[in-house]
Design a protein around this motif. Structure first.
Motif, PDB file in Angstrom:
ATOM      1  N   ALA A  53       6.791  12.091   5.199  1.00  0.00           N
ATOM      2  CA  ALA A  53       5.864  12.479   6.255  1.00  0.00           C
ATOM      3  C   ALA A  53       4.260  11.980   6.287  1.00  0.00           C
ATOM      4  O   ALA A  53       3.319  11.574   5.102  1.00  0.00           O
ATOM      5  CB  ALA A  53       5.458  14.051   7.184  1.00  0.00           C
ATOM      6  N   LYS A  54       3.786  10.496   6.815  1.00  0.00           N
ATOM      7  CA  LYS A  54       2.640  10.107   6.937  1.00  0.00           C
ATOM      8  C   LYS A  54       1.683  10.949   6.936  1.00  0.00           C
ATOM      9  O   LYS A  54       1.944  12.249   7.377  1.00  0.00           O
ATOM     10  CB  LYS A  54       2.760   8.733   8.373  1.00  0.00           C
ATOM     11  N   PRO A  55       0.402  10.843   6.717  1.00  0.00           N
ATOM     12  CA  PRO A  55      -0.372  10.269   6.311  1.00  0.00           C
ATOM     13  C   PRO A  55      -0.069   9.967   4.424  1.00  0.00           C
ATOM     14  O   PRO A  55       0.444  11.067   4.472  1.00  0.00           O
ATOM     15  CB  PRO A  55      -1.892  10.059   6.303  1.00  0.00           C
ATOM     16  N   PHE A  56       0.640   9.183   3.271  1.00  0.00           N
ATOM     17  CA  PHE A  56       0.658   9.269   2.365  1.00  0.00           C
ATOM     18  C   PHE A  56       0.092   7.912   1.585  1.00  0.00           C
ATOM     19  O   PHE A  56      -0.399   7.259   2.689  1.00  0.00           O
ATOM     20  CB  PHE A  56       2.129   9.227   2.071  1.00  0.00           C
ATOM     21  N   GLY A  57      -0.229   7.989   0.344  1.00  0.00           N
ATOM     22  CA  GLY A  57      -0.555   6.840  -0.246  1.00  0.00           C
ATOM     23  C   GLY A  57       0.936   5.949  -1.070  1.00  0.00           C
ATOM     24  O   GLY A  57       1.897   6.157  -1.210  1.00  0.00           O
ATOM     25  N   TRP A  58       0.604   4.736  -1.638  1.00  0.00           N
ATOM     26  CA  TRP A  58       0.745   3.802  -2.672  1.00  0.00           C
ATOM     27  C   TRP A  58       1.904   4.734  -3.358  1.00  0.00           C
ATOM     28  O   TRP A  58       2.974   4.893  -4.273  1.00  0.00           O
ATOM     29  CB  TRP A  58       0.219   2.343  -2.928  1.00  0.00           C
ATOM     30  N   ARG A  59       1.275   5.573  -4.122  1.00  0.00           N
ATOM     31  CA  ARG A  59       1.592   6.522  -5.421  1.00  0.00           C
ATOM     32  C   ARG A  59       2.755   7.863  -4.671  1.00  0.00           C
ATOM     33  O   ARG A  59       3.533   7.616  -5.530  1.00  0.00           O
ATOM     34  CB  ARG A  59       0.393   6.818  -6.586  1.00  0.00           C
TER      35      ARG A  59
END
Length: 119
Positions: A87-93
């Motif tokens: 689910a957004k938002p999330f970071g690249w990690r």
């Protein structure tokens, strides 16, 4: 985000803005993991995964969405190849962790760079 994944996972990352272009390229790319959004032009993410699974049956798919799809979890479980949903938002990690988690065992997995080991 694709650049961050490529730099820190040490693998090739291809980006497409149109799902039909990605479908055409899949046979030549032979990817380990495909990440797709739910809402896209031309096809939604689930239809894209259905079509892409037919072309690349050994590929793991991760669906990303800004909407709550928990009501459709049973349907998601029936989509072949779908191994994860973020689910957004999330970071690249977070995305990198998911890529490594679902990476198919029969394909050599990416090796994170030393400074990215704390993914």
């Amino acid at each position: 985000m694709t650049q961050m994944l490529a730099e820190n996972l040490g693998c090739t990352v291809h980006g497409f803005t149109r799902p039909l272009d990605a479908l055409k390229a899949l046979p030549q790319l032979a990817p380990g993991v495909v990440i797709t959004d739910y809402y896209m032009p031309q096809l939604d993410g689930l239809e894209f995964i259905r079509r892409a699974s037919a072309v690349a049956p050994d590929t793991a798919f991760v669906l990303i969405t800004g909407h709550n799809l928990s009501a459709d979890q049973e349907m998601l479980n029936r989509v072949g190849g779908l191994k994860g949903c973020l689910a957004k938002p999330f970071g690249w990690r977070t995305l990198a962790d998911e890529v490594l988690r679902v990476w198919p065992g029969h394909i050599a997995a990416p090796v994170p760079k030393a400074d990215a080991t704390s993914l």
